[in-house]
Enzyme design. Structure first.
Site, mmCIF file in Angstrom:
data_model
loop_
_atom_site.group_PDB
_atom_site.id
_atom_site.type_symbol
_atom_site.label_atom_id
_atom_site.label_comp_id
_atom_site.label_asym_id
_atom_site.label_seq_id
_atom_site.Cartn_x
_atom_site.Cartn_y
_atom_site.Cartn_z
ATOM 1 N N HIS A 161 -10.179 48.465 23.024
ATOM 2 C CA HIS A 161 -8.783 47.952 23.237
ATOM 3 C C HIS A 161 -8.075 48.906 24.459
ATOM 4 O O HIS A 161 -6.743 48.941 24.097
ATOM 5 C CB HIS A 161 -8.201 48.090 21.841
ATOM 6 C CG HIS A 161 -9.096 47.390 20.776
ATOM 7 N ND1 HIS A 161 -8.953 46.058 20.377
ATOM 8 C CD2 HIS A 161 -9.573 47.919 19.909
ATOM 9 C CE1 HIS A 161 -9.622 45.861 19.530
ATOM 10 N NE2 HIS A 161 -10.215 46.671 19.067
ATOM 11 N N SER A 282 0.579 53.258 51.940
ATOM 12 C CA SER A 282 1.668 52.273 51.742
ATOM 13 C C SER A 282 2.512 52.335 52.908
ATOM 14 O O SER A 282 2.628 53.558 53.197
ATOM 15 C CB SER A 282 2.427 52.312 50.478
ATOM 16 O OG SER A 282 3.713 51.826 50.543
ATOM 17 N N LYS A 288 1.747 57.190 48.426
ATOM 18 C CA LYS A 288 0.729 56.262 47.861
ATOM 19 C C LYS A 288 -0.656 56.438 48.539
ATOM 20 O O LYS A 288 -0.706 56.697 49.631
ATOM 21 C CB LYS A 288 1.477 54.782 48.195
ATOM 22 C CG LYS A 288 2.435 54.547 47.276
ATOM 23 C CD LYS A 288 2.374 54.332 45.822
ATOM 24 C CE LYS A 288 1.389 53.329 45.175
ATOM 25 N NZ LYS A 288 1.959 52.029 45.313
ATOM 26 N N GLU A 295 -9.689 47.241 44.461
ATOM 27 C CA GLU A 295 -8.948 45.928 44.138
ATOM 28 C C GLU A 295 -9.156 44.675 44.707
ATOM 29 O O GLU A 295 -9.323 43.746 44.275
ATOM 30 C CB GLU A 295 -7.396 46.491 44.762
ATOM 31 C CG GLU A 295 -6.713 47.454 43.657
ATOM 32 C CD GLU A 295 -5.387 47.872 44.345
ATOM 33 O OE1 GLU A 295 -4.548 47.400 43.634
ATOM 34 O OE2 GLU A 295 -5.306 48.509 45.213
#
Ligand code: ARG
Length: 464
Positions: A161, A282, A288, A295
């Site tokens: 979980h 970024s 970033k 991804e």
């Protein structure tokens, strides 16, 4: 005849030329030209066989083979002029062959049809792709075996979980990824066996009246077997569906791994870092460093699922035998194969470059009461029933939450408040090392088992 039908190899019974838009709409050459090598190989094998059975004489065969090789050279040098008016890769190549060698070129199509030709080309194309995919899968698995071996003793929290559950070793976690991919590789090998059967000789649908030798063509093209029924052979696309299904499964696995890498590389987790070459920045937030490769792989799942659904839907309800619908099989199949290959390549490059932060992982395992089950098991060994042990440890955890201390950080007196069965030896099981080492059965997370499992993966890879 108008100028368009000059090109058409089937124009005999037609009295007007194809509508210009229909011609474009029905053409497949823009995408099926990718199969030019397979198309030429299939034609060379067919012509070789036709000469052996006496349908072509040796001079005709030699002219055809020589011409086809010249066509291949033109395509590879970028000199070939692909024509939409000639519809597809098959007719483009055949028309150019006839231009180059004259009337003999028109004999190549004896005893075959584009229906068995395209099914053959597609299988040859996919067989080649499967072998490339297999190579990348193997490279990725080798990377995982090496990393797992190196990180066999690295302790991290295992999750259920997405909550800290029990300590595990990083090597064990990496080998769980490897197991998923090993199954994908098995599916790939299984699929290859069904891809590698030859439709050629089925002609349009019913076979041919020429004395062809299918076994011979099969050997020349290195197929393992023949498609046994001509009607099925020209209409079956199961092999492409199977490939897309395994591709979807494999990319789904890669998406799960990606998700973990996205989490693990985030500042909140900090379990691993990815070298800059697999990330981008970024344009607005200077701090970033984004895990683009995982991804994007996670995102690719959608298109491969789409490819699978396209093919399943394409085939649903199609009557035997060939229907033009089948021309729609190529783009989804090509896309699934390209996407899978790209994702695997990116992963095979990236995995060996992962940099785990052992301290951060260990600290995370220490924080989440990850040895609670070990304490319960300890009490069971002292004669407490498991359900009672569960209750006792639950109370100890609640106390730990109140006081901000993990189980291993409480002193003996504190622990004994929860059960008088607890002795000084409890600290052996409350350590992270004790916890993972105790799980030393086959398939367990103990470092020695992980080292063995990594070695066994490597030997499996060496065999296949
Ligand atoms: N371009 C066609 C395809 O991809 C080749 C087979 C055409 N056969 C036919 N009977 N029109 O399926």
């Amino acid at each position: 005849m108008g100028n368009q039908e000059d090109n058409r190899l089937w124009g005999g019974r037609f009295s007007e030329s194809t509508d210009a838009f229909v011609q474009e709409f029905t053409a497949s050459v823009d995408f099926d030209r990718r199969m030019y090598r397979q198309d030429i190989a299939g034609s060379i094998a067919h012509a070789t066989m036709l000469a052996e059975v006496g349908v072509l004489d040796d001079a005709e065969r030699d002219a055809i083979i020589d011409g086809l090789e010249r066509v291949r050279g033109e395509i590879e040098r970028g000199e070939f002029r692909w024509s939409v008016a000639l519809e597809d890769v098959h007719m483009n190549i055949e028309a150019r062959l006839t231009e180059l060698i004259g009337g003999t070129g028109k004999k190549l199509h004896t005893g075959r049809s584009r229906n068995d030709q395209v099914a053959t080309d597609l299988r040859l194309w996919l067989r080649e792709r499967i072998d490339l995919v297999d190579g990348e899968m193997r490279r990725l698995l080798e990377g995982l075996a090496d990393l797992a071996e190196r990180e066999a003793g690295t302790i991290m929290p295992g999750f259920t979980h997405l909550q800290s559950a029990q300590p595990v070793t990083l090597g064990h976690h990496l080998l769980a990824w490897a197991e998923m991919l090993c199954r994908d590789r098995e599916r790939l090998a299984d699929c290859r066996g069904r891809v590698n059967r030859m439709p050629l000789g089925s002609a349009a649908l019913a076979g041919t009246t020429y004395p062809i030798n299918r076994k011979r063509t099969m050997e020349l093209l290195e197929f393992e077997g023949l498609c046994e029924n001509s009607l099925d052979a020209v209409s079956d696309r199961d092999f492409a569906i199977e490939f897309c299904a395994l591709a979807a499964t494999c990319v789904m696995h890669l998406s799960r791994i990606s998700e973990e890498l996205v989490l693990w590389t985030s500042a909140r987790f900090g379990f691993v870092s990815l070298p800059d070459r697999f990330c981008t920045g970024s344009s607005i937030m200077p701090q970033k460093k984004n895990p683009d490769v995982p991804e994007l792989v996670r995102g690719k799942t959608g298109r491969v699922n789409g490819d699978l659904i396209s093919l399943l839907t394409l085939m649903k309800g199609q009557p035997l035998a060939y229907n033009k619908d089948n021309q729609e099989d190529k783009e989804p199949l090509f896309d699934a194969a390209d996407t899978l290959l790209g994702c695997l390549r990116a992963f095979a490059d990236m995995i060996p470059a992962l940099e785990p932060d052992r301290e951060v992982m260990r600290e995370a395992a220490r924080e989440g009461f990850a040895t609670a089950t070990d304490l319960a098991d300890y009490l069971v060994r002292k004669g407490v029933a498991f359900r009672d042990a569960h209750e006792i440890v639950g109370k100890a955890v609640a106390h730990g939450l109140e006081t901000g201390r993990d189980l291993g950080e409480m002193d003996l007196g504190t622990l004994q408040r929860f059960s008088d069965q607890i002795g000084a030896d409890v600290f052996d099981v409350l350590t992270l090392e004790g916890s993972v080492s105790a799980r030393s059965h086959p398939g367990g997370t103990a470092p020695e088992r992980v080292r063995e499992a990594a070695a066994s993966l490597r030997s499996r890879l060496a065999e296949q």
